[in-house]
Scaffold this active site. Structure first.
Site, mmCIF file in Angstrom:
data_model
loop_
_atom_site.group_PDB
_atom_site.id
_atom_site.type_symbol
_atom_site.label_atom_id
_atom_site.label_comp_id
_atom_site.label_asym_id
_atom_site.label_seq_id
_atom_site.Cartn_x
_atom_site.Cartn_y
_atom_site.Cartn_z
ATOM 1 N N ARG A 1 1.582 6.384 -13.669
ATOM 2 C CA ARG A 1 0.811 5.360 -13.540
ATOM 3 C C ARG A 1 1.417 4.214 -14.127
ATOM 4 N NH1 ARG A 1 -0.471 8.682 -11.076
ATOM 5 N NH2 ARG A 1 -2.119 9.960 -10.815
ATOM 6 N N SER B 1 -10.428 6.777 -12.216
ATOM 7 C CA SER B 1 -10.195 6.674 -13.581
ATOM 8 C C SER B 1 -9.732 5.709 -14.335
ATOM 9 C CB SER B 1 -9.035 7.796 -13.586
ATOM 10 O OG SER B 1 -9.111 9.019 -13.068
ATOM 11 N N GLU C 1 -6.201 2.585 -17.711
ATOM 12 C CA GLU C 1 -5.393 2.622 -16.614
ATOM 13 C C GLU C 1 -5.709 1.276 -15.684
ATOM 14 O OE1 GLU C 1 -5.457 6.297 -14.356
ATOM 15 O OE2 GLU C 1 -5.572 5.289 -12.213
HETATM 16 C C1 LIG Z 1 -13.227 5.536 -6.378
HETATM 17 C C2 LIG Z 1 -11.656 5.292 -6.628
HETATM 18 C C3 LIG Z 1 -10.638 6.376 -6.858
HETATM 19 C C4 LIG Z 1 -9.429 6.312 -7.379
HETATM 20 N N1 LIG Z 1 -8.365 7.148 -7.371
HETATM 21 C C5 LIG Z 1 -7.241 6.863 -7.521
HETATM 22 C C6 LIG Z 1 -6.318 8.049 -7.554
HETATM 23 O O1 LIG Z 1 -6.626 9.360 -7.106
HETATM 24 N N2 LIG Z 1 -4.805 7.708 -7.866
HETATM 25 C C7 LIG Z 1 -4.762 6.596 -8.489
HETATM 26 O O2 LIG Z 1 -3.368 6.238 -8.664
HETATM 27 N N3 LIG Z 1 -5.463 5.398 -8.314
HETATM 28 C C8 LIG Z 1 -6.834 5.597 -7.952
HETATM 29 N N4 LIG Z 1 -7.526 4.735 -8.119
HETATM 30 C C9 LIG Z 1 -7.322 3.113 -8.459
HETATM 31 C C10 LIG Z 1 -6.695 2.430 -7.298
HETATM 32 O O3 LIG Z 1 -7.270 2.699 -6.046
HETATM 33 C C11 LIG Z 1 -5.342 2.195 -6.937
HETATM 34 O O4 LIG Z 1 -4.654 1.943 -8.373
HETATM 35 C C12 LIG Z 1 -4.820 1.040 -6.104
HETATM 36 O O5 LIG Z 1 -3.664 1.294 -5.791
HETATM 37 C C13 LIG Z 1 -5.033 -0.328 -6.241
HETATM 38 O O6 LIG Z 1 -5.079 -1.202 -5.169
HETATM 39 P P1 LIG Z 1 -5.811 -2.456 -4.809
HETATM 40 O O7 LIG Z 1 -5.032 -3.094 -3.760
HETATM 41 O O8 LIG Z 1 -7.194 -2.275 -5.088
HETATM 42 O O9 LIG Z 1 -5.371 -3.253 -6.218
HETATM 43 P P2 LIG Z 1 -5.920 -4.392 -7.002
HETATM 44 O O10 LIG Z 1 -7.030 -3.752 -7.864
HETATM 45 O O11 LIG Z 1 -6.240 -5.339 -6.137
HETATM 46 O O12 LIG Z 1 -4.859 -4.810 -8.117
HETATM 47 C C14 LIG Z 1 -4.423 -3.906 -9.211
HETATM 48 C C15 LIG Z 1 -3.213 -4.777 -9.978
HETATM 49 O O13 LIG Z 1 -2.134 -4.716 -9.032
HETATM 50 C C16 LIG Z 1 -1.841 -6.285 -9.077
HETATM 51 N N5 LIG Z 1 -1.637 -6.394 -7.646
HETATM 52 C C17 LIG Z 1 -2.161 -6.092 -6.619
HETATM 53 N N6 LIG Z 1 -1.593 -6.382 -5.257
HETATM 54 C C18 LIG Z 1 -0.111 -6.900 -5.758
HETATM 55 C C19 LIG Z 1 0.713 -7.464 -4.922
HETATM 56 N N7 LIG Z 1 1.029 -7.370 -3.608
HETATM 57 N N8 LIG Z 1 1.792 -8.023 -5.591
HETATM 58 C C20 LIG Z 1 1.816 -7.909 -7.075
HETATM 59 N N9 LIG Z 1 0.501 -7.551 -7.765
HETATM 60 C C21 LIG Z 1 -0.137 -6.946 -7.152
HETATM 61 C C22 LIG Z 1 -3.179 -6.770 -9.279
HETATM 62 O O14 LIG Z 1 -3.132 -7.949 -9.824
HETATM 63 C C23 LIG Z 1 -3.636 -6.132 -10.492
HETATM 64 O O15 LIG Z 1 -3.107 -6.385 -11.559
HETATM 65 C C24 LIG Z 1 -8.745 4.827 -7.698
HETATM 66 C C25 LIG Z 1 -9.858 3.804 -7.546
HETATM 67 C C26 LIG Z 1 -11.235 4.085 -7.113
HETATM 68 C C27 LIG Z 1 -12.172 2.837 -7.026
#
Ligand SMILES: Cc1cc2nc3c(=O)[nH]c(=O)nc-3n(C[C@H](O)[C@H](O)[C@H](O)COP(=O)(O)OP(=O)(O)OC[C@H]3O[C@@H](n4cnc5c(N)ncnc54)[C@H](O)[C@@H]3O)c2cc1C
Length: 342
Positions: free
Chosen positions: A162, A236, A338
């Site tokens: 992570r 998580s 995380e």
């Molecule tokens: C129900 C649920 C289950 C999940 N299960 C998992 C799992 O099994 N495994 C796992 O690893 N994660 C899991 N996650 C966490 C999440 O889905 C991941 O971390 C996902 O990659 C986040 O993507 P996002 O586009 O929503 O990021 P965001 O929440 O929009 O951003 C996350 C971070 O990245 C930065 N960011 C986003 N996009 C960019 C970009 N293009 N360039 C630079 N910075 C950027 C943001 O500024 C922020 O700091 C889960 C979340 C939920 C709600």
């Protein structure tokens, strides 16, 4: 390209926290991004994907830039692999389904992870025995200060559990524009994860396929994790902590049911959910299923903090701090969040 003012971020984060952004805009390509970044270079900037890995603890007094760069295209292929370049604003699960339809292997175990492609390298997303690192080829990112596009190979990203360089030494410096994946044309199935094997048997799957694995994972995830559309959450909240083998054996002598898995380097990774479940706000009460106001821990998994309705980000953050302290007091182990705290 339009800049909105004072808008609620509630629809843009999976916790459903109602904070405001002073400015907000979408961008669809590097030129739009570059124009928006020069709008007022003194403003704090938050790059947003699907908002599924953030906890908003206060109003954001800067500009939120939502990445909407789209497009999926094959760059080239050889006998074994296809190299697929994907816009950072593409929805992750839709991308997984797109690959499965074409029988490109590698992403199926990462089915149903919320969020967008652009955030996937940020924390090297992982689930069911596979991490992004396993299928990553390279990415392009925009350097905010130097105003130029830089290519990052796998080793440049310094992926860990992570973790990546974008959460550490380059934090806040780059905007990920697109990611290229190396996917197998003759898939190799990874069903090493116990729960996955059981679900495939339960489903009566006779012949493995990418679709069967993806469906099994969707079933498991849907039964274990709250759907953010119904209960606000970010998956998580804490990482599984790693400790030395000596510390693990000491803990095991006091807590015989402690859940740990040996890492390749000889350290032991503990199940954060188990640790949290053993602790609580007071004696005899577990965090699992705990609720204070609208902030709480999911009843089926203590590792997932939830917003039942109108919790404030600060309330969830304070709860996470209490959980962290209670685990430290009981086990001497420090949990790390995380989720990105904003
Ligand atoms: C129900 C649920 C289950 C999940 N299960 C998992 C799992 O099994 N495994 C796992 O690893 N994660 C899991 N996650 C966490 C999440 O889905 C991941 O971390 C996902 O990659 C986040 O993507 P996002 O586009 O929503 O990021 P965001 O929440 O929009 O951003 C996350 C971070 O990245 C930065 N960011 C986003 N996009 C960019 C970009 N293009 N360039 C630079 N910075 C950027 C943001 O500024 C922020 O700091 C889960 C979340 C939920 C709600």
């Amino acid at each position: 390209m339009q800049i909105q003012e004072n808008i609620s971020l509630k629809p843009y984060n999976s916790f459903g926290i109602d904070t405001k952004a002073k400015f907000f805009a979408n961008f669809r390509d590097t030129d739009e991004l570059s124009d928006l970044l020069s709008y007022n270079s003194k403003l704090d900037t938050l790059i947003l994907g699907g908002g599924s890995n953030i906890l908003l603890t206060k109003d954001f007094d800067g500009i939120v830039l939502k990445n909407e760069i789209s497009g999926i295209r094959v760059l080239h292929e050889d006998n074994e692999y296809v190299y697929v370049k994907t816009g950072a604003g593409e929805n992750w699960h839709n991308f997984v389904l797109y690959c499965i339809e074409r029988n490109w292997g590698g992403v199926e175990n990462l089915s149903l992870i919320p969020g967008n492609v652009g955030a996937s390298p940020m924390q090297n997303i992982g689930a069911y025995g596979v991490e992004l690192d396993d299928i990553f080829w390279d990415l392009q990112a925009y350097h905010i200060k130097e105003k130029k596009v830089v290519t990052f190979t796998r080793s440049d990203c310094e992926f860990g559990y992570r973790e990546s360089v974008f959460k550490k030494k380059f934090k806040g410096q780059f905007v990920i524009l697109d990611v290229t994946f190396q996917l197998r044309k003759k898939p190799r199935f990874n069903t090493s994860y116990g729960a996955l094997e059981h679900e495939l048997i339960r489903m009566g799957v006779k012949e493995l396929s990418l679709k069967a694995i993806s469906d099994a994972i969707i079933n498991i995830r849907s039964s274990k994790l709250p759907d953010p559309k119904t209960i606000g959450n970010a998956g998580s909240f804490f990482k599984n902590p790693s400790i030395s083998k000596e510390q693990y054996l000491m803990l095991k002598s006091s807590f015989e049911n402690i859940v740990g898995f040996e890492n390749i380097e000889g350290t032991v990774k503990l199940a954060a959910g188990w640790l949290i479940e053993q602790c609580g706000p007071s004696n005899g009460i577990s965090w699992k299923g705990f609720r204070r106001g609208d902030a709480g821990c999911y009843a089926k998994q203590a590792l997932v903090l939830v917003n039942y309705d109108n919790a404030k980000g600060k309330e969830l953050y304070d709860l996470s701090e209490e959980i962290l302290q209670s685990v430290k007091n009981k086990f001497g182990v420090t949990l790390e969040r995380e989720v990105n705290i904003i």
